[in-house]
Motif scaffolding. Structure first.
Motif, short mmCIF file in Angstrom:
data_model
loop_
_atom_site.label_atom_id
_atom_site.label_comp_id
_atom_site.label_asym_id
_atom_site.label_seq_id
_atom_site.Cartn_x
_atom_site.Cartn_y
_atom_site.Cartn_z
N VAL A 250 0.83 -1.21 0.00
CA VAL A 250 0.00 0.00 0.00
C VAL A 250 0.87 1.26 0.00
N LEU A 251 1.93 1.26 0.81
CA LEU A 251 2.81 2.43 0.88
C LEU A 251 3.34 2.79 -0.51
N GLU A 252 3.67 1.74 -1.24
CA GLU A 252 4.27 1.95 -2.54
C GLU A 252 3.22 2.29 -3.60
N GLU A 253 2.20 1.45 -3.69
CA GLU A 253 1.21 1.62 -4.76
C GLU A 253 0.40 2.90 -4.61
N ALA A 254 0.10 3.28 -3.38
CA ALA A 254 -0.73 4.47 -3.19
C ALA A 254 0.09 5.76 -3.30
N GLY A 255 1.40 5.62 -3.47
CA GLY A 255 2.22 6.82 -3.64
C GLY A 255 2.46 7.57 -2.34
N ILE A 256 2.50 6.84 -1.24
CA ILE A 256 2.75 7.46 0.06
C ILE A 256 4.24 7.73 0.22
N LEU A 257 5.03 6.71 -0.08
CA LEU A 257 6.47 6.79 0.13
C LEU A 257 7.19 6.16 -1.04
N ASP A 258 8.47 6.53 -1.18
CA ASP A 258 9.37 5.71 -1.97
C ASP A 258 10.38 5.18 -0.96
N MET A 259 10.47 3.87 -0.88
CA MET A 259 11.31 3.26 0.16
C MET A 259 12.68 2.87 -0.37
N ARG A 260 13.04 3.40 -1.56
CA ARG A 260 14.32 2.97 -2.14
C ARG A 260 15.46 3.94 -1.88
N TYR A 261 15.26 4.90 -1.00
CA TYR A 261 16.35 5.81 -0.67
C TYR A 261 17.50 4.98 -0.12
N TYR B 182 -10.69 1.21 -9.50
CA TYR B 182 -9.67 0.42 -8.82
C TYR B 182 -8.55 1.33 -8.30
N PHE B 183 -8.12 2.24 -9.19
CA PHE B 183 -7.01 3.14 -8.85
C PHE B 183 -7.36 4.06 -7.67
N TRP B 184 -8.53 4.70 -7.75
CA TRP B 184 -8.88 5.67 -6.70
C TRP B 184 -9.28 5.00 -5.39
N GLU B 185 -9.78 3.79 -5.51
CA GLU B 185 -10.06 3.02 -4.29
C GLU B 185 -8.76 2.70 -3.58
N ILE C 28 -4.88 0.79 10.25
CA ILE C 28 -6.14 0.57 10.95
C ILE C 28 -7.35 0.70 10.01
N HIS C 29 -7.34 1.71 9.14
CA HIS C 29 -8.52 1.92 8.30
C HIS C 29 -8.47 1.20 6.96
N GLY C 30 -7.30 0.82 6.51
CA GLY C 30 -7.17 0.23 5.17
C GLY C 30 -7.87 -1.11 5.05
N ASP C 31 -8.06 -1.56 3.81
CA ASP C 31 -8.70 -2.86 3.57
C ASP C 31 -8.06 -3.57 2.37
N ALA C 32 -8.72 -4.61 1.90
CA ALA C 32 -8.14 -5.42 0.83
C ALA C 32 -7.91 -4.64 -0.46
N LYS C 33 -8.64 -3.54 -0.63
CA LYS C 33 -8.46 -2.74 -1.85
C LYS C 33 -7.42 -1.65 -1.67
N GLY C 34 -6.90 -1.49 -0.46
CA GLY C 34 -5.86 -0.48 -0.25
C GLY C 34 -6.19 0.49 0.86
N LEU C 35 -5.85 1.75 0.61
CA LEU C 35 -6.05 2.80 1.61
C LEU C 35 -7.53 3.12 1.80
N VAL C 36 -7.88 3.48 3.02
CA VAL C 36 -9.19 4.08 3.28
C VAL C 36 -8.90 5.31 4.13
N LEU C 37 -9.18 6.50 3.59
CA LEU C 37 -8.78 7.71 4.31
C LEU C 37 -9.96 8.44 4.94
N LYS D 270 -8.46 5.84 -19.39
CA LYS D 270 -8.60 4.51 -18.78
C LYS D 270 -10.07 4.09 -18.75
N ARG D 271 -10.30 2.79 -18.66
CA ARG D 271 -11.68 2.31 -18.52
C ARG D 271 -12.20 2.67 -17.14
N PRO D 272 -13.52 2.92 -17.01
CA PRO D 272 -14.06 3.29 -15.70
C PRO D 272 -13.63 2.32 -14.60
#
Ligand code: 5CA
Ligand code: ZN
Length: 468
Positions: free
Chosen positions: A16-27, A337-340, A270-279, A330-332
């Motif tokens: 989730v950290l990576e896909e949602a664009g929260i962090l880049d952990m490759r520093y 999927y992306f915004w979820e 705590i809030h996230g789920d199988a589809k990713g972040l929940v803000l 993109k297709r709807p």
């Protein structure tokens, strides 16, 4: 995504950290992170909320240098003893060895209190309260984890000096209230506040209170602390003031800090789920995403829908909301999927029928529930956001409450560890504490009686957990 966070939290979390664009952990330095837009935005919202509350109750913002001289850092012996293994030292300037090495701040008590001794002269200068939001540096030797245990991490640190012990104690209480607002009201994260046992106090403190929350893997995470420092530092740093009747006294101090990184980790976990972040809506970088649904793709239809979508966006923006239109090719389904995955609280879908009827279809990220709103009802979005926040808070609270166990014997104690907060008993003996802390941490020793889980002798009630 469809990754179950309960089954393998660590994999889910990194993904989730990576896909949602929260962090880049490759520093390429261990324990150090690149904060990207999505993560940084959320941190800045927390920071804004907290700083406003601190300033409302009289804290002045300040900004101290990141380097601390060796002499200042080492003045308070308990304090330096607690940190010395973790300090990053700057030893060189170019090719030359510095005469005196300089520390990267692991926390700012020492440099700030040097200044407090210059700033405080009289009781009329008190209370003095300051705060700063900065990064701090600790050479952690335990396994580092993004946001949870870094060698550089972001926080806000508050520091206060009062004329009386009571003033300092009341300040700590007020701070606990403000942190509660930040953690639970604003971020919808449940947490317990515990007074830490003697051996787990902040180095140099008289009393330490900590906020702990529960992560999906059953381990607890300390997200912030508030310390009553008594006169320990003021004696060492000579923070003296003239009292109303002309005497001299040392100031009573307190310091406190929530970790923005850990708060973000808790929010995600705590809030996230199988589809990713929940803000929670208040911290979401994008609060509403509008997806135009275009079937015929005739120029007329496209233009009409886009015009309507822009009208919807303008209406929502005028309410102060952060809105994005996803008009990409993109297709709807891919857009959903992306915004979820990014955790956007509300998605609006607008097609030709909605245009004709002057409405929008919306889907809630937290529940998946789909409903309609007329254009004239868009003002209801604020109410829906409050509902989403209340529901996230309630769900998280229920989950945490369901993970609190009261146990008696040792086997029961051991099997409850790693599932949440465990109430048990401890006799007060060192050997029994060591045995307990082989597998767990004692978060608090309470005033109520309890029977020791190790030796069976009477003692006090404790709260324990496996911790991060
Ligand atoms: N000076 C005091 C209060 S500002 C202080 O340093 N307290 S502390 O050591 O308890 O740290 C405050 C909070 O920072 C902790 O409660 C914890 O939530 C967080 N924290 C500590 N170490 C790390 C780390 N390595 N990475 C992320 N957060 C951390
Ligand atoms: Zn015992």
């Amino acid at each position: 995504m469809e990754l179950m966070k309960e089954e393998d939290f660590s994999i889910w979390y990194h993904k989730v950290l990576e896909e949602a664009g929260i962090l880049d952990m490759r520093y390429p330095i261990k324990g150090m992170l690149i904060y990207r837009r999505w993560g940084l935005f959320i941190i800045r919202e927390m920071q804004r909320f907290l700083e406003k509350r601190l300033e409302d109750v009289g804290h002045e913002p300040c900004l101290f240098p990141v380097l601390i001289s060796e002499e200042v850092l080492e003045k308070e012996t308990d304090h330096i003893a607690g940190f010395e293994e973790q300090v990053f030292w700057v030893t060189h300037a170019g090719k030359n060895l510095l005469e005196r090495k300089l520390a990267l701040r692991p926390t700012s008590e020492t440099p700030m209190y040097e200044s407090f001794s210059l700033w405080i002269r009289s009781h009329t200068d008190l209370p003095l309260k300051v705060h700063q939001s900065v990064s701090v540096y600790r050479y952690e030797t335990k396994h580092t984890r993004p946001l949870i245990r870094g060698r550089e991490f972001l926080w806000n640190e508050g520091h206060a000096a009062h004329a009386t012990a009571r003033g300092a104690a009341e300040n700590v209480e007020e701070i606990k209230g403000i942190y509660r607002e930040l953690i639970t009201d604003f971020l919808c994260i449940p947490a317990l506040i515990d007074r830490r046992p003697e051996w787990d106090k902040f180095p140099g403190a008289v009393e330490t209170y900590a906020f702990d929350t529960l992560m999906p893997d059953g381990k607890t995470l300390q997200i912030g602390t508030a310390h009553n420092l008594g006169q320990n530092f003021s004696r060492v740093f000579n923070i003296q003031f003239e009292t109303a009747d002309g005497g001299k006294e040392y100031a009573y101090q307190s310091s406190y800090g929530p970790s923005f990184g850990r708060l973000l980790a808790a929010l995600i976990g705590i809030h996230g789920d199988a589809k990713g972040l929940v803000l929670p809506p208040l911290v979401a970088p994008v609060q509403v995403v509008i997806v135009p649904i275009i079937f015929k793709k005739t120029e007329g239809e496209v233009a009409q829908i886009l015009e309507y979508v822009r009208k919807v966006k303008d209406r929502l923006s005028s309410m102060g909301l952060r809105v994005e239109i996803d008009a990409s090719d993109k297709r709807p389904g891919d857009k959903y999927y992306f915004w979820e995955m990014k955790g956007v609280p509300l998605r609006m879908e607008v097609g030709p029928r909605d245009l004709a009827a002057g409405k929008v279809v919306y889907a809630r990220r937290d529940t998946g529930e789909k409903k309609e709103l007329l254009f004239d009802e868009l003002s209801q979005v604020s109410g829906i956001f409050e509902d989403i926040a209340a529901s996230l808070r309630r769900k998280a609270e229920e989950k945490m409450n369901a993970c609190q166990f009261a146990v008696k014997g040792y086997p029961e104690f051991e099997s409850a560890l790693g599932k949440g907060f465990v109430s048990a008993g401890w006799c007060g003996g060192k050997a029994c504490a060591d045995k307990i802390e082989e597998t767990a941490s004692i978060l608090s020793v309470m005033d109520e009686p309890g029977v020791c889980v190790v030796c069976g002798k009477p003692g006090k009630a404790i709260r324990a957990a496996k911790t991060y």
